[in-house]
Design a protein around this motif. Sequence first.
Motif, mmCIF file in Angstrom:
data_model
loop_
_atom_site.group_PDB
_atom_site.id
_atom_site.type_symbol
_atom_site.label_atom_id
_atom_site.label_comp_id
_atom_site.label_asym_id
_atom_site.label_seq_id
_atom_site.Cartn_x
_atom_site.Cartn_y
_atom_site.Cartn_z
ATOM 1 N N THR A 1 -82.364 36.864 4.525
ATOM 2 C CA THR A 1 -81.007 38.345 4.899
ATOM 3 C C THR A 1 -80.399 37.205 6.073
ATOM 4 O O THR A 1 -80.526 36.807 7.068
ATOM 5 C CB THR A 1 -82.398 39.259 6.236
ATOM 6 N N CYS B 1 -77.983 37.635 9.463
ATOM 7 C CA CYS B 1 -77.448 38.501 10.541
ATOM 8 C C CYS B 1 -76.154 37.926 11.504
ATOM 9 O O CYS B 1 -76.650 36.861 11.477
ATOM 10 C CB CYS B 1 -78.513 38.962 11.249
ATOM 11 N N LYS C 1 -77.578 42.317 13.640
ATOM 12 C CA LYS C 1 -77.191 43.227 12.865
ATOM 13 C C LYS C 1 -77.284 42.589 11.571
ATOM 14 O O LYS C 1 -76.235 41.485 10.928
ATOM 15 C CB LYS C 1 -75.684 43.260 13.398
ATOM 16 N N PRO C 2 -77.925 42.612 10.552
ATOM 17 C CA PRO C 2 -78.675 42.708 8.666
ATOM 18 C C PRO C 2 -76.542 42.767 8.353
ATOM 19 O O PRO C 2 -75.936 43.660 8.584
ATOM 20 C CB PRO C 2 -78.703 43.460 8.625
#
Length: 346
Positions: A218, A220, A230-231
């Motif tokens: 992921t 970010c 914040k992804p």
Amino acid sequence: MVVGRQAGRAYIGSFTAAGGRGVLAADVDPGTGALTLVGATDAVADPSYLALSPDGETLYAVSETSDGAVAAFRTGGGVPEPAGRSVPVGSAPTHLALYGGHVLTANYRSGSVSAVPLRADGALAPTPSSELRHTGSGPHPQRQQGPHAHQVLADPSGRWAVSVDLGTDSVRVCAFGESGLTLHREVALRPGSGPRHLVFHPRGDRAYVLNELSPTLTVCAWDAAEGVLKPLSELPVLVAAPDGDTYPSEVVVAPDGRFLWTATRGPDIISVIALDESGDGARVTATVPCGGHWPRDLAIDPAGRHLYAANERSGDVTWFTIDQETGLPVRTGSVAAPAASCVIFG
């Protein structure tokens, strides 16, 4: 790649319950990256993860046992020597980091983060000053019935502590307040992803979370001023769709931020991930064998020239020379280290 300082000493953690020698010390050849073991201590059971003080004089280790503890060692001699008694923390601590005059431990079974104060000489205070308990669960019926803090680290600004929880599919941003370690905000990731470890981009404005329950990364954005993660996107770290569980374990980033590498234990591979200039664009460019079986940890030397895989089940640490143009790791050697679990440099 930008070349940083050379490492002269490495420390290897291992599981004594599985035949490991505890904390091993090794000399590092600055040209080839080769490790030469110089000694070991089994003074602490299952020292699965290690951290070094900024001056390099004190080494800290979690004791990943049911009771759970953290210990300090002096590094002045060839083999680290215990510096005082171990300090009880939560159950099954898997990771630790220095932050705000404390050693923080991520306690997997307890689902918490403990903060143990440091004395002026780097030794540990006899008891933790605070404990932040995680809450929540995830959709996986066996592995997400409750919180499982798997990693804790300081952000590049030194203002925040970040804890990664596999059981709750979230990352917590924390700070020290009047009552000790406090939660600033919790950031949700995709349900069922099972986040395990996070690494910050050298520039300090991006972070990458490796997920264990799905073999993905992921990407970010990170705002250190506000403590906001914040992804942005999620991408597979394996080239082909996996059959069954694959158990990704660790993610590291090059000193110049051009490449990431992830380890995945099931297929015993290292994935090479190229990053664009912004740090947002990421793509897998190659995969290579890890050189052993069950790569629990990856580490990159401070100069950015060599990559190391701690292969737990084959009992070795394998090192690779990194192609500076492609990021491809080329296997160049290994050393026996039964039940190896991590490698750090000092």
